[in-house]
Design a protein around this motif. Structure first.
Motif, PDB file in Angstrom:
ATOM      1  N   LEU A 265      15.796 -31.557 -47.129  1.00 19.69           N
ATOM      2  CA  LEU A 265      14.692 -31.024 -47.541  1.00 19.69           C
ATOM      3  C   LEU A 265      14.434 -29.788 -46.170  1.00 19.69           C
ATOM      4  CD1 LEU A 265      12.464 -31.636 -49.218  1.00 19.69           C
ATOM      5  CD2 LEU A 265      11.554 -32.746 -46.645  1.00 19.69           C
ATOM      6  N   HIS A 266      14.263 -29.242 -45.274  1.00 19.47           N
ATOM      7  CA  HIS A 266      14.555 -28.510 -44.487  1.00 19.47           C
ATOM      8  C   HIS A 266      15.255 -27.150 -44.994  1.00 19.47           C
ATOM      9  CE1 HIS A 266      12.410 -31.427 -41.624  1.00 19.47           C
ATOM     10  NE2 HIS A 266      12.326 -29.984 -41.024  1.00 19.47           N
ATOM     11  N   ALA A 267      16.736 -27.709 -45.321  1.00 16.65           N
ATOM     12  CA  ALA A 267      17.522 -26.304 -45.797  1.00 16.65           C
ATOM     13  C   ALA A 267      16.843 -25.689 -47.476  1.00 16.65           C
ATOM     14  CB  ALA A 267      18.846 -26.530 -46.065  1.00 16.65           C
ATOM     15  N   PHE A 268      16.244 -26.370 -47.773  1.00 17.16           N
ATOM     16  CA  PHE A 268      15.774 -26.562 -49.185  1.00 17.16           C
ATOM     17  C   PHE A 268      14.837 -25.947 -48.995  1.00 17.16           C
ATOM     18  CE2 PHE A 268      12.839 -27.559 -52.912  1.00 17.16           C
ATOM     19  CZ  PHE A 268      13.446 -26.390 -53.662  1.00 17.16           C
ATOM     20  N   ALA A 269      13.885 -25.897 -48.669  1.00 21.29           N
ATOM     21  CA  ALA A 269      12.110 -25.769 -48.662  1.00 21.29           C
ATOM     22  C   ALA A 269      12.474 -24.471 -47.594  1.00 21.29           C
ATOM     23  CB  ALA A 269      11.498 -26.243 -47.380  1.00 21.29           C
ATOM     24  N   GLY A 270      13.698 -23.847 -46.881  1.00 21.21           N
ATOM     25  CA  GLY A 270      13.725 -22.365 -45.902  1.00 21.21           C
ATOM     26  C   GLY A 270      12.518 -22.051 -44.906  1.00 21.21           C
ATOM     27  N   ALA A 283       5.761 -17.045 -45.684  1.00 20.80           N
ATOM     28  CA  ALA A 283       6.585 -15.475 -45.834  1.00 20.80           C
ATOM     29  C   ALA A 283       7.953 -16.083 -45.638  1.00 20.80           C
ATOM     30  CB  ALA A 283       6.293 -15.074 -44.403  1.00 20.80           C
ATOM     31  N   LEU A 284       8.474 -17.258 -45.131  1.00 23.60           N
ATOM     32  CA  LEU A 284       9.776 -17.466 -44.867  1.00 23.60           C
ATOM     33  C   LEU A 284      10.174 -17.451 -46.680  1.00 23.60           C
ATOM     34  CD1 LEU A 284       9.803 -19.748 -41.666  1.00 23.60           C
ATOM     35  CD2 LEU A 284      10.725 -17.153 -41.973  1.00 23.60           C
ATOM     36  N   ALA A 285       9.169 -18.611 -47.177  1.00 23.94           N
ATOM     37  CA  ALA A 285       9.921 -19.221 -48.254  1.00 23.94           C
ATOM     38  C   ALA A 285       9.762 -18.146 -49.614  1.00 23.94           C
ATOM     39  CB  ALA A 285       8.839 -20.200 -48.912  1.00 23.94           C
ATOM     40  N   GLN A 286       9.673 -16.932 -49.536  1.00 23.15           N
ATOM     41  CA  GLN A 286       9.084 -15.858 -50.060  1.00 23.15           C
ATOM     42  C   GLN A 286      11.029 -14.950 -49.834  1.00 23.15           C
ATOM     43  OE1 GLN A 286       7.208 -15.040 -52.484  1.00 23.15           O
ATOM     44  NE2 GLN A 286       5.058 -15.485 -52.247  1.00 23.15           N
ATOM     45  N   ARG A 287      11.149 -15.069 -49.100  1.00 25.20           N
ATOM     46  CA  ARG A 287      12.784 -14.278 -48.953  1.00 25.20           C
ATOM     47  C   ARG A 287      13.555 -14.988 -50.747  1.00 25.20           C
ATOM     48  NH1 ARG A 287      15.484 -17.195 -43.493  1.00 25.20           N
ATOM     49  NH2 ARG A 287      14.211 -18.609 -45.061  1.00 25.20           N
ATOM     50  N   ASP A 314       2.417 -32.077 -46.466  1.00 27.40           N
ATOM     51  CA  ASP A 314       1.173 -30.727 -46.726  1.00 27.40           C
ATOM     52  C   ASP A 314       1.854 -29.988 -47.121  1.00 27.40           C
ATOM     53  OD1 ASP A 314      -0.382 -32.990 -47.526  1.00 27.40           O
ATOM     54  OD2 ASP A 314      -1.507 -33.423 -45.326  1.00 27.40           O
ATOM     55  N   LYS A 315       2.407 -29.085 -46.312  1.00 23.08           N
ATOM     56  CA  LYS A 315       2.965 -27.886 -46.023  1.00 23.08           C
ATOM     57  C   LYS A 315       3.732 -27.233 -47.463  1.00 23.08           C
ATOM     58  CE  LYS A 315       2.088 -26.166 -40.920  1.00 23.08           C
ATOM     59  NZ  LYS A 315       2.984 -26.045 -40.277  1.00 23.08           N
ATOM     60  N   LEU A 316       5.035 -28.569 -47.416  1.00 23.05           N
ATOM     61  CA  LEU A 316       5.534 -27.913 -47.870  1.00 23.05           C
ATOM     62  C   LEU A 316       5.644 -27.533 -49.969  1.00 23.05           C
ATOM     63  CD1 LEU A 316       9.055 -30.415 -47.461  1.00 23.05           C
ATOM     64  CD2 LEU A 316       8.332 -27.980 -47.550  1.00 23.05           C
ATOM     65  N   GLU A 317       4.263 -28.357 -50.011  1.00 23.02           N
ATOM     66  CA  GLU A 317       3.012 -28.617 -51.023  1.00 23.02           C
ATOM     67  C   GLU A 317       1.544 -27.768 -51.265  1.00 23.02           C
ATOM     68  OE1 GLU A 317      -0.126 -29.461 -54.390  1.00 23.02           O
ATOM     69  OE2 GLU A 317      -0.203 -29.035 -52.076  1.00 23.02           O
ATOM     70  N   ALA A 318       1.491 -27.086 -50.093  1.00 20.71           N
ATOM     71  CA  ALA A 318       0.762 -25.635 -50.688  1.00 20.71           C
ATOM     72  C   ALA A 318       2.141 -24.632 -50.704  1.00 20.71           C
ATOM     73  CB  ALA A 318       0.288 -25.311 -48.984  1.00 20.71           C
TER      74      ALA A 318
END
Length: 638
Positions: A265-270, A283-287, A314-318
């Protein structure tokens, strides 16, 4: 896929992407038409010819004769296949090739199996001459094909048996007598290719089918159940029933992710560890690469949810809402979540108790449907099932204590196979296996894995159950890491001992298993994903040393003979996970049992009590009494 006649009818239909290629007489594509959404159906016309109908509105449906079809199924597990059929006027006019893609792999497997059996047992009349086809009326009717019958399965098996017996004969069988060319129907030069597709899988239970039905209806679902209720099996069936495009399979741990062919899950979420503030995670997920993965995800599968913290959820959902720019829960992604909160909890640092996913602020709005599997498949002994259910709920009555302490005298294992020790800490596992292997006499045999991308070896090491380097000796205690032949007992977790090595080639190990079978173990393949979505493959022998394994890495396994020391249990649910790996009470030995190690988190108990109360069920175990000794042991650290 679903129980009953509906499944039989669905075996003759398939929805997927199709590219229609018209081939030249030399077999080269000369025209191609891509259909993003098409429906394929198997049926017959008024002449009883076996047909494949292609429907892709707004155009009219097209029917292709299948008697001389060729099937290419090498990539069927990835949802891709090809059907090549002769042209309408025979070979001079070339053939037509249907390239199927983005098929739900399980639906594709059943569709191809039905097609193969119908071709083998009831292909229908052969085509008439070209003149007759041109002058005669075109067949008009299309009747959906009947479900595969038992006699067709028997005839197909008999045909395979006769073919294999003829090839085993010493002499060459006589060719069949040639019939009169004037009466013989013309044959296409493309024979029906013999397929080696896997047999039909067992039907799902009513509970499992209900979960699958909810998933296919597009609902976000959390399904749970005690150990051995078929959660992992159902999850694989769900993944096989969904289109590969837009479906992302993840798990909280690398080993669990490898079991379902996904990534962590961590690898997918980035977003790294997820400990950073929300703005930094976004910001990390916007790469670019990570953002594209979020945007293309339509269905997110999360296995072993019990080890995911509420704050991370909760962070992943946001992050999903912000990256996808949608205000819907989880950014509009369908969630398929699996796990048992009464098993291993999230790993946390410090003294603060973990916060479970169901405590997340966004849990209820993201996962509106919760379903529980109650039918146990791993264990057959009702007494043992009741004991495990009591331990799962943190209850340790005097009778449960007596039964578990009595196992200390069990002689588990036989014929040179000793019990596997389940350890709470990974360092104990490594020390035990290295020491036992070193003390064995004889030559050391080393088997090195072949990785598709050596630069990603660390990712494969973290997620793949097979190690990069496997060292064995004669007499080494080993465990299977894959299902090789379920009907023969060669399943994931089967215990054995190395009895020798082949003298030729790589010197493959010969293993005698507890089920009585001695087998030469050959290389198998595992597939995992890296954070960029690239598929990585590791080829290695499906074995690991089995004097000891960790409780964490045993999740999802069914072990033949187990020895457990629970003295160092450090978290709730750990004792239950260890005990529930055993198939039966006779194959279990518990050392130095202390009832206080059987405990569970009261917050989880309350969650399941609320869940069952809504369904009118009880958390009571069938054999529980009302004595005070049966009260739940709560975790003293909470």
């Amino acid at each position: 896929m679903l129980p009953g006649p509906e499944a039989d009818r669905e075996d003759a239909e398939l929805r997927c992407r199709v590219a229609v290629e018209e081939l030249s007489p030399g077999g080269q594509p000369r025209r191609r038409r891509a259909l993003r959404s098409a429906r394929l159906s198997l049926g017959r016309n008024e002449r009883r010819e076996l047909l494949l109908r292609l429907q892709a509105p707004p155009g009219p449906p097209r029917c292709f004769p299948l008697r001389a079809a060729r099937l290419f199924t090498r990539f069927a597990a990835a949802g891709r296949s090809t059907v090549r059929v002769p042209g309408p006027g025979g070979p001079p006019q070339g053939a037509v090739q249907l390239l199927l893609s983005d098929c739900p792999p399980e639906r594709l497997r059943r569709f191809l199996r039905t097609l193969r059996l119908k071709l083998a047992t009831a292909p229908g009349p052969g085509p008439g001459s070209t003149r007759a086809q041109l002058l005669g009326p075109r067949p008009r009717d299309f009747i959906t094909i009947s479900p595969v019958q038992a006699d067709e399965l028997r005839r197909a098996a008999a045909t395979r048996g006769s073919e294999s017996s003829s090839t085993r004969g010493k002499g060459t069988p006589e060719p069949p007598a040639r019939s009169d060319p004037s009466t013989e129907a013309p044959k296409w030069p493309l024979p029906v290719k013999k397929l080696n597709l896997p047999p039909s899988k067992p039907r799902l239970s009513v509970e499992q089918a209900a979960v699958l039905r909810a998933v296919l209806q597009g609902q976000s679902v959390f399904f749970t159940g005690s150990a051995g209720t078929g959660k992992s099996y159902l999850l694989k069936r769900i993944l096989g029933s969904l289109p590969p495009t837009g479906t992302v399979a993840t798990a909280s741990t690398g080993v669990a992710a490898c079991h379902i062919g996904g990534t962590t899950l961590h690898a997918f979420a980035g977003i790294g560890s997820g400990q950073a503030p929300l703005a930094q995670c976004v910001a990390l997920a916007q790469r670019p690469g990570v953002r594209q993965a979020w945007l293309s995800c339509q269905r997110l599968v999360i296995d072993e949810i019990s080890m995911v913290e509420a704050e991370l959820f909760d962070k992943l959902e946001a992050v999903a809402r912000m990256v996808r720019q949608q205000d819907k829960p989880f950014g509009g992604i369908q969630l398929i979540i699996c796990g048992d909160f009464l098993q291993l909890p999230p790993v946390t640092k410090g003294t603060q108790p973990p916060q479970f996913c169901f405590q997340a602020k966004s849990w209820r709005k993201c996962v509106p449907v919760t379903m529980e599997l109650t039918e146990v498949w791993r264990q057959a002994d009702q007494t043992f099932i009741s004991l495990l259910q009591a331990v799962r709920l943190g209850r340790c009555s005097e009778e449960v204590t007596r039964q578990l302490r009595a196992t200390e005298a069990h002689k588990v294992g036989c014929d040179g196979i000793v019990a596997t020790r389940l350890c709470t800490h990974q360092d104990d596992v490594a020390l035990t296996n290295e020491k036992q292997l070193r003390e064995l006499p004889g030559e050391l045999h080393c088997f090195e894995a072949m990785d598709s991308a050596p630069e990603h070896t660390r990712t494969l090491d973290a997620q793949c159950p097979a190690s990069r380097l496997l060292q064995l000796k004669k007499g080494a205690q080993v465990m299977l890491l894959k299902n090789l032949a379920v009907s023969r007992g060669l399943v994931n977790g089967a215990r054995g001992v190395v009895v020798g090595f082949e003298p030729q080639g790589r010197g493959l190990p010969q293993v005698r298993f507890l089920c009585g079978i001695t087998e030469v173990i050959r290389t198998e393949c595992w597939t995992v994903q890296n954070p960029a979505g690239q598929r990585l493959r590791r080829q290695q022998l499906p074995l690991q040393l089995a004097w000891a394994i960790s409780i964490h890495k045993s999740q999802g396994m069914s072990l033949d003979c187990v020895e457990i020391s629970l003295a160092r249990v450090f978290t709730s649910g750990q004792a239950y996970v260890a005990l529930s790996r055993a198939r039966n009470l006779q194959g279990l030995r518990v050392l130095d049992f202390n009832p206080m190690v059987v405990r569970c988190d009261p917050r989880v108990l309350h969650f399941y009590a609320t869940l069952r109360h809504a369904r009118g069920l009880s958390l009571e175990s069938p054999n529980d009494d009302e004595e005070t000794s049966d009260q739940e042991n709560v975790d003293p650290n909470l």
